[in-house]
Design a protein around this motif. Structure first.
Motif, PDB file in Angstrom:
ATOM      1  N   ILE A 244     -11.258   1.991 -11.344  1.00 17.87           N
ATOM      2  CA  ILE A 244     -10.015   2.759 -11.458  1.00 17.87           C
ATOM      3  C   ILE A 244      -8.822   1.846 -11.240  1.00 17.87           C
ATOM      4  O   ILE A 244      -7.814   1.917 -11.951  1.00 17.87           O
ATOM      5  N   SER A 245      -8.946   0.954 -10.239  1.00 14.99           N
ATOM      6  CA  SER A 245      -7.866   0.028  -9.950  1.00 14.99           C
ATOM      7  C   SER A 245      -7.578  -0.857 -11.160  1.00 14.99           C
ATOM      8  O   SER A 245      -6.416  -1.009 -11.588  1.00 14.99           O
ATOM      9  N   THR A 246      -8.608  -1.438 -11.755  1.00 14.20           N
ATOM     10  CA  THR A 246      -8.430  -2.316 -12.927  1.00 14.20           C
ATOM     11  C   THR A 246      -7.813  -1.548 -14.091  1.00 14.20           C
ATOM     12  O   THR A 246      -6.877  -2.021 -14.752  1.00 14.20           O
ATOM     13  N   VAL A 251      -3.137  -0.113 -17.714  1.00 13.66           N
ATOM     14  CA  VAL A 251      -2.365   0.933 -18.382  1.00 13.66           C
ATOM     15  C   VAL A 251      -0.932   0.994 -17.848  1.00 13.66           C
ATOM     16  O   VAL A 251       0.017   1.220 -18.598  1.00 13.66           O
ATOM     17  N   ILE A 252      -0.770   0.795 -16.552  1.00 19.67           N
ATOM     18  CA  ILE A 252       0.545   0.940 -15.912  1.00 19.67           C
ATOM     19  C   ILE A 252       0.927  -0.387 -15.269  1.00 19.67           C
ATOM     20  O   ILE A 252       0.528  -0.679 -14.135  1.00 19.67           O
ATOM     21  N   PRO A 253       1.698  -1.218 -15.952  1.00 21.87           N
ATOM     22  CA  PRO A 253       2.003  -2.553 -15.403  1.00 21.87           C
ATOM     23  C   PRO A 253       2.896  -2.489 -14.152  1.00 21.87           C
ATOM     24  O   PRO A 253       2.775  -3.334 -13.269  1.00 21.87           O
ATOM     25  N   TRP A 254       3.820  -1.515 -14.036  1.00 21.85           N
ATOM     26  CA  TRP A 254       4.737  -1.479 -12.883  1.00 21.85           C
ATOM     27  C   TRP A 254       4.026  -0.832 -11.699  1.00 21.85           C
ATOM     28  O   TRP A 254       3.737   0.377 -11.699  1.00 21.85           O
ATOM     29  N   ALA A 255       3.768  -1.654 -10.661  1.00 20.07           N
ATOM     30  CA  ALA A 255       2.891  -1.235  -9.565  1.00 20.07           C
ATOM     31  C   ALA A 255       3.252   0.118  -8.937  1.00 20.07           C
ATOM     32  O   ALA A 255       2.369   0.954  -8.723  1.00 20.07           O
ATOM     33  N   ARG A 258       1.779   3.370 -10.291  1.00 24.27           N
ATOM     34  CA  ARG A 258       0.349   3.679 -10.215  1.00 24.27           C
ATOM     35  C   ARG A 258       0.047   4.719  -9.129  1.00 24.27           C
ATOM     36  O   ARG A 258      -0.589   5.732  -9.419  1.00 24.27           O
ATOM     37  N   PRO A 259       0.485   4.524  -7.854  1.00 21.63           N
ATOM     38  CA  PRO A 259       0.234   5.613  -6.887  1.00 21.63           C
ATOM     39  C   PRO A 259       0.995   6.896  -7.243  1.00 21.63           C
ATOM     40  O   PRO A 259       0.571   7.983  -6.865  1.00 21.63           O
ATOM     41  N   PHE A 260       2.090   6.772  -7.976  1.00 17.02           N
ATOM     42  CA  PHE A 260       2.803   7.971  -8.426  1.00 17.02           C
ATOM     43  C   PHE A 260       1.884   8.795  -9.320  1.00 17.02           C
ATOM     44  O   PHE A 260       1.695  10.000  -9.117  1.00 17.02           O
ATOM     45  N   SER A 313      -5.501   3.709  -6.961  1.00 17.00           N
ATOM     46  CA  SER A 313      -4.129   3.771  -7.454  1.00 17.00           C
ATOM     47  C   SER A 313      -3.150   3.120  -6.472  1.00 17.00           C
ATOM     48  O   SER A 313      -1.992   2.928  -6.801  1.00 17.00           O
ATOM     49  N   GLY A 314      -3.608   2.783  -5.260  1.00 14.22           N
ATOM     50  CA  GLY A 314      -2.760   1.986  -4.396  1.00 14.22           C
ATOM     51  C   GLY A 314      -2.322   2.608  -3.083  1.00 14.22           C
ATOM     52  O   GLY A 314      -1.458   2.059  -2.400  1.00 14.22           O
ATOM     53  N   PHE A 315      -2.902   3.761  -2.696  1.00 15.71           N
ATOM     54  CA  PHE A 315      -2.574   4.282  -1.371  1.00 15.71           C
ATOM     55  C   PHE A 315      -3.234   3.426  -0.299  1.00 15.71           C
ATOM     56  O   PHE A 315      -4.213   2.722  -0.563  1.00 15.71           O
ATOM     57  N   LYS A 316      -2.679   3.467   0.928  1.00 17.77           N
ATOM     58  CA  LYS A 316      -3.119   2.551   1.992  1.00 17.77           C
ATOM     59  C   LYS A 316      -3.992   3.274   3.003  1.00 17.77           C
ATOM     60  O   LYS A 316      -3.857   4.474   3.200  1.00 17.77           O
ATOM     61  N   GLY A 317      -4.835   2.542   3.686  1.00 17.01           N
ATOM     62  CA  GLY A 317      -5.631   3.123   4.769  1.00 17.01           C
ATOM     63  C   GLY A 317      -6.967   2.436   4.944  1.00 17.01           C
ATOM     64  O   GLY A 317      -7.237   1.854   5.975  1.00 17.01           O
ATOM     65  N   GLY A 318      -7.798   2.480   3.926  1.00 13.14           N
ATOM     66  CA  GLY A 318      -9.104   1.842   4.053  1.00 13.14           C
ATOM     67  C   GLY A 318     -10.189   2.737   3.520  1.00 13.14           C
ATOM     68  O   GLY A 318      -9.937   3.885   3.145  1.00 13.14           O
ATOM     69  N   GLU A 319     -11.381   2.185   3.499  1.00 14.46           N
ATOM     70  CA  GLU A 319     -12.511   2.856   2.856  1.00 14.46           C
ATOM     71  C   GLU A 319     -13.444   3.530   3.839  1.00 14.46           C
ATOM     72  O   GLU A 319     -14.246   4.387   3.443  1.00 14.46           O
ATOM     73  N   VAL A 320     -13.408   3.172   5.134  1.00 12.29           N
ATOM     74  CA  VAL A 320     -14.560   3.459   5.980  1.00 12.29           C
ATOM     75  C   VAL A 320     -14.726   4.940   6.314  1.00 12.29           C
ATOM     76  O   VAL A 320     -15.823   5.485   6.186  1.00 12.29           O
TER      77      VAL A 320
END
Lengths: 412, 412
Positions: A244-246, A251-255, A258-260, A313-320
């Motif tokens: 999804i990140s790739t 598709v959306i070059p302006w970072a 993407r989270p939007f 998409s770029g939200f922060k926090g982590g995977e665990v």
């Protein structure tokens, strides 16, 4: 004789020095974790009281994304930046990483992204530890150990599991081997950060002690099969988040956009389909219920999709913590399928999907003991080791080194 | 696509193959441990009923020594032979090692030498595992893993601690690092051997769950200081045993005469001084009482002396249970000195002197959790890591490799 005395004094001096450094890093890291946990409690509570906050998730994503684009280019890579600095030192980790990831994560949780918290804890730990390395002009090898301490202390204090934190710090660096040179420093920092976090009055989730059947053939076979599926689930999670990140990057070059977009999709789904809100945020209540009573299999897939979209998409926090959720609900569903006690496979799934995704089988087993009591230990070890074998050559941390193949036939 | 399928099948095949090998080794090793434990129970019981058996200890030593001189030259080096074969393969470990060390140990215990049992379990495990390596014509790397499985399975089944056994097998090979390639095989063999041993009805000592204070400054400082002393005690133990062995070799060139002389000294001391019989045999009752009620400090020194003399003069069995005894009584005495709960420092001493002597801090911590419950875990980790640091560059296993220095200033 003189030389001999200085030799005998050198170990206490070495221990005293690292104990001092562990205090200097562990106390601020434990403090940061305590305030982070309180902020998360506040954000989660506020979001649950005001469900309409989810509509602002795209805007929140845009703002966080813009801040990281504008001020955070050097810290964007998060956990992987810290692992890279341990393997190949280049530059001091900017202190701004700490406030940025902290605020970014709390905002992500406040508006309803499906993310975790360990990434934040590890990055705060790494950023704090590296300030000392910089200020005290420590050499490369010492700084390397200091960064391991930051990882261990962050992990230990945010989950309330000092033993798992100690071993996680050593184990996460490389796949297939573990070095002991940071053992004492990482243990000291993990315990001090954990104790500091408790002193601030932060509380960790207390899970029920797992009541499991005594070691016999049927549950062991069930745990082996489930372990393989947990490993494949960990692999699917890493692959999907990465994919999804790739895709969004192409598709959306302006970072910041993407989270939007990711936030907009999540908000629309939550608003249009009732009941989907169990897949956003940390999801601790669902984890708690899935440890006891049956839940449907689609819970696993729902959390998988929302988390992969949030993180990709770029939200922060982590995977665990999402991995705990995915593992617990998946184990719960497998328990129904295999006619095994829910508590057994759900508790084991909690740690085993994480073990496969992070490639940390021993830290995950220790975590199971710290969270669910010692009866789960042999089952947790089996599931974590099998999941680790099945989760493929890479996990959620791209910067992790492959020291040895997991098994001889493994390809990269 | 075809290649991809064969890749996905290669892991289940690899796991299935090792599971089969783990059954082939784990079941006979668990069986051997079960009968060994029963034989030890019989020997200890018989010796306690007939205290006059101690007079025959010199003769028993002479017979065991003569048997090893005549038939056991190739297996005399015991645990070190197995570690050497893992690091630098030379020849198949003779199967005769198994009956010889088994009978030798039971005789040592029957007539009252102060020895342990883990050496016997590990050597039986290694000898059994290597027969399969030889019969199945396994290659060098596979045989290496098989020997690790033998060590883990022997340890796990004789102490009833499968997690500690798994990690012990991986951890004991080298100081300062741990490789994961034998993780799954060693885990499988340890669990299977443990389960087999239980199925035969063998019983392990059940220790009381340690009631310890919650993590706070005073007990932590006490455990740190005690940990350093435990490490120095481990060092003293290794040094003294080695020293007595070297001395006796110089003075008495004919090997069977050495355990004769050692046995004669022990028998005379036991007969002349009342109460010294608490220092011979395994000493499990003293360990159990020292976990609860205060014992005098000279218990530690008594056991140290009797064990160093027994092992140094050539009796068979191993170091670990005497190290548990020494650690528990030493921790008990330190608890009185430091005004700390006896259960805390005695339980921690149980594993920490062993951790320092065998250089296995993580396996020892897991053992503490398996024997005394999870509350002891952070204290056990602290004490084991500090003891490991203070126990010097070598431990009880001379064939252990030094992969990395324990701390940068350490000299060989």
């Amino acid at each position: 004789m003189n030389q001999r005395w200085s030799y005998f004094l050198s170990l206490p001096c070495w221990i005293g020095r690292w104990l001092l450094i562990a205090l200097l890093t562990g106390i601020p890291i434990g403090t940061a974790s305590a305030f982070f946990l309180m902020a998360l409690d506040w954000a989660t509570g506020t979001r649950q009281m005001h469900p309409q906050l989810i509509w602002a998730l795209p805007i929140a994503g845009l703002v966080v994304g813009w801040c990281f684009l504008r001020f955070g280019n050097s810290v964007e890579r998060g956990n992987n930046l810290i692992l890279d600095e341990i393997h190949e030192p280049r530059a001091t980790i900017p202190f701004r990483m700490m406030p940025m990831v902290l605020v970014g994560t709390v905002i992500s949780h406040l508006f309803g992204a499906s993310v975790g918290r360990e990434g934040t804890a590890i990055q705060m730990g790494g950023a704090i530890a590296d300030q000392w390395a910089h200020r005290l002009h420590l050499d490369g090898e010492t700084r390397r150990i200091l960064l391991v301490m930051g990882i261990g202390a962050g992990f230990a204090s945010v989950f309330g599991t000092p033993l798992a934190g100690t071993v996680f710090g050593l184990e996460v660096l490389a796949i297939g081997a573990m070095r002991y040179d940071a053992l004492f420093p990482c243990m000291a920092a993990s315990l001090i950060a954990h104790a500091t976090c408790l002193l601030w009055g932060a509380h960790h989730t207390h899970y029920p002690t797992a009541i499991v059947p005594s070691l016999s053939l049927t549950p062991v076979v069930a745990v082996i099969v489930a372990g393989a599926l947990f490993g494949l689930m960990a692999r699917l999670f890493s692959w999907l988040t990465q994919r999804i990140s790739t895709l969004l990057r192409q598709v959306i070059p302006w970072a910041p956009l993407r989270p939007f977009v990711g936030g907009a999709i999540i908000a629309m789904l939550i608003m249009c389909v009732a009941g989907l809100d169990r897949y956003i945020g940390l999801g601790v209540p669902v984890i708690e219920s899935a440890l006891r009573t049956p839940v449907p299999l689609y819970d696993t897939l729902g959390k998988l999709g929302f988390t992969a979209l949030s993180l990709g998409s770029g939200f922060k926090g982590g995977e665990v913590t999402p991995l705990f959720y995915i593992g617990t609900t998946f184990g719960n569903a497998l328990a129904q399928l295999f006619h095994q006690p829910v508590a057994l496979l759900a508790s084991v799934g909690f740690v085993a999907v994480f073990a496969g995704a992070a490639n940390t089988p021993l830290a995950s087993t220790l975590m199971a003991i710290e969270l669910f009591g010692p009866a789960i230990a042999p089952y947790a070890l089996i599931a974590c080791v099998i999941s680790y074998l099945f989760s493929g050559p890479q996990g959620i941390y791209a910067a992790q080194r492959v020291e040895r193949h997991k098994w001889p036939g493994m390809k990269h």
